[in-house]
Design an enzyme around this catalytic site. Structure first.
Site, short mmCIF file in Angstrom:
data_model
loop_
_atom_site.label_atom_id
_atom_site.label_comp_id
_atom_site.label_asym_id
_atom_site.label_seq_id
_atom_site.Cartn_x
_atom_site.Cartn_y
_atom_site.Cartn_z
N ARG A 152 0.87 -1.18 0.00
CA ARG A 152 0.00 0.00 0.00
C ARG A 152 0.90 1.22 0.00
O ARG A 152 1.78 1.35 0.85
CB ARG A 152 -0.91 0.04 1.23
CG ARG A 152 -1.55 1.41 1.45
CD ARG A 152 -2.57 1.47 2.55
NE ARG A 152 -3.81 0.81 2.15
CZ ARG A 152 -4.99 0.99 2.76
NH1 ARG A 152 -5.08 1.81 3.79
NH2 ARG A 152 -6.05 0.36 2.34
N HIS B 80 -7.60 0.86 -6.10
CA HIS B 80 -7.78 0.08 -4.87
C HIS B 80 -8.48 -1.24 -5.25
O HIS B 80 -9.64 -1.46 -4.93
CB HIS B 80 -8.62 0.89 -3.88
CG HIS B 80 -8.56 0.38 -2.46
ND1 HIS B 80 -7.74 -0.66 -2.06
CD2 HIS B 80 -9.23 0.79 -1.34
CE1 HIS B 80 -7.91 -0.87 -0.77
NE2 HIS B 80 -8.80 -0.01 -0.31
N GLN C 221 -10.34 -3.73 -2.76
CA GLN C 221 -11.63 -3.19 -2.30
C GLN C 221 -12.74 -3.55 -3.29
O GLN C 221 -13.87 -3.87 -2.90
CB GLN C 221 -11.53 -1.66 -2.17
CG GLN C 221 -12.81 -0.97 -1.73
CD GLN C 221 -13.13 -1.17 -0.27
OE1 GLN C 221 -12.29 -0.99 0.59
NE2 GLN C 221 -14.37 -1.55 0.04
N ASP D 156 -16.91 7.99 -0.98
CA ASP D 156 -15.60 7.85 -0.33
C ASP D 156 -15.29 9.21 0.30
O ASP D 156 -15.97 10.20 0.02
CB ASP D 156 -14.55 7.47 -1.41
CG ASP D 156 -13.14 7.27 -0.85
OD1 ASP D 156 -12.99 7.07 0.37
OD2 ASP D 156 -12.18 7.31 -1.66
N CYS E 183 -16.20 2.54 1.14
CA CYS E 183 -15.02 1.71 1.42
C CYS E 183 -14.58 1.84 2.88
O CYS E 183 -13.95 0.92 3.42
CB CYS E 183 -13.88 2.07 0.48
SG CYS E 183 -13.50 3.82 0.43
N ARG F 24 -13.95 -7.65 2.91
CA ARG F 24 -12.54 -7.39 2.55
C ARG F 24 -11.69 -8.62 2.89
O ARG F 24 -10.80 -9.00 2.14
CB ARG F 24 -11.99 -6.17 3.32
CG ARG F 24 -12.64 -4.83 3.00
CD ARG F 24 -12.48 -4.41 1.58
NE ARG F 24 -11.10 -4.46 1.13
CZ ARG F 24 -10.12 -3.61 1.50
NH1 ARG F 24 -10.39 -2.58 2.29
NH2 ARG F 24 -8.88 -3.74 1.04
#
Ligand code: CP
Ligand code: NVA
Length: 331
Positions: free
Chosen positions: A106, A133, A136, A229, A270, A315
């Protein structure tokens, strides 16, 4: 479907069938976990988890999923490794590639995770970059499949900052999977035209569509999924807050938005979310700029239409599927 040895860097690299396979594998792994069936097919293997930005869900998902699969994990926090500071990405990738069987990364630029993948001889997974991402998205697709019973043809509206990792990832996902995406934002935050063009081409083949609009009324009417988001992402400077609030407030997800979308629409995010002032940053910024909730109202976040905590749980199941498939757990 054999994905052994593949990196997982962005969904542009995966076909519709491969993406659907990962979603379905995650559903199977979730079922087995709930039944208490051990799937520790990767005993004796180890994965490195590099986080140059902080995380709750992604880190915990990789750690729990790796443990469930029988693997060991090493977590490298934003200050705990030499990466990029005293050691190049290419050198780090070769060092870790010699010790570990898979690497999660990440960080900031997508080019970095792509570079790790180029130099590491093991699968590399993108745990979030500025641009994409992808882990996700597999969780979001599993959640949509569970809640709506289908993926193809689903109508998604994405509200807010439409030029960053989540909106980019949604464009690619809808284009690949034959879904209909409306990005609803101030045009200052519309995505990179090159990526839009690529996704429009893909959408033509899949039967999906990509629509960009500033109209928060038309853009949110009759949808299956309302997604948002944060308006300021990790790594962005403090100075952007005032402008973001001014520009994106018309794109807040509130009850009027959910009513327009329809009673059957689900709300997704998310996470983490600024839906109240119960966080340090939320409280400080709320006092500074005079708000109590930001990209989503607390009413919507806590409503029966909100599926955010199922999405968060997914996730873990989906990251397990991604590791298992790319590490060849079922051959
Ligand atoms: N959604 C997500 O990636 O959450 P974290 O930042 O907590 O990993
Ligand atoms: N856009 C957000 C997503 C967090 C999961 C960020 O990059 O901070």
């Amino acid at each position: 479907m054999n994905l052994k040895g593949r990196d997982f860097l962005k969904l542009l690299d995966y076909s519709k069938e491969e993406i659907q396979y990962l979603v379905d594998l995650a559903a199977d792994l979730k079922y087995m976990k709930k039944k208490g069936v051990l799937v520790d097919k990767l005993r004796g293997k180890n994965v490195a988890l590099i986080f140059e930005k902080t995380s709750t869900r992604t880190r915990c998902s990789f750690e729990v999923a790796a443990h469930d699969l029988g693997m060991g994990t090493t977590y490298l926090d934003p200050s705990g490794s030499q990466i990029g500071k005293k050691e190049s990405i290419a050198d780090t990738a070769r060092v870790l590639g010699g010790m570990f069987d898979g690497i999660e990364y990440r960080g900031y630029e997508q080019s970095k995770v792509e570079e790790i993948a180029k130099y590491a001889p093991v699968p590399v997974w993108n745990g979030l970059t500025n641009e994409f991402h992808p882990t996700q998205m597999i969780a979001d697709l599993l959640t949509i499949q569970e809640k709506l019973g289908r993926i193809e043809g689903v109508k998604v509206v994405y509200m807010g900052d439409a030029r960053y990792n989540m909106a980019n990832s949604w464009m690619v996902t809808c284009a690949k999977m034959g879904m209909h995406l409306t990005l609803c934002s101030n045009k200052k935050y519309f995505p990179d035209p090159e990526l839009v063009k690529t996704c429009e081409e893909l959408a033509k083949k899949s039967g999906g569509s990509i629509t960009l609009t500033e109209d928060a009324v038309a853009g949110t009417t009759d949808k299956d999924v309302v997604y948002t988001d944060v308006w300021v992402s990790m790594g962005e400077p403090d100075e952007v807050w005032a402008e973001r609030i001014a520009d994106l407030s018309p794109y807040q997800v509130n009850k009027a938005v959910m009513d327009r979308a329809g009673q059957k629409a689900i709300f997704m995010h998310c996470l983490p979310a600024y839906h109240d002032l119960k966080t340090e940053i939320g409280k400080a910024k709320g006092e500074q700029f005079g708000f109590t909730e930001l990209e989503v109202t607390d009413e919507v976040f806590e409503s029966s239409q909100s599926v955010v905590f199922d999405e968060a749980e997914n996730r873990m199941h989906t990251i397990k599927a991604i590791m298992a498939a790319t590490m060849g757990a079922f051959e």
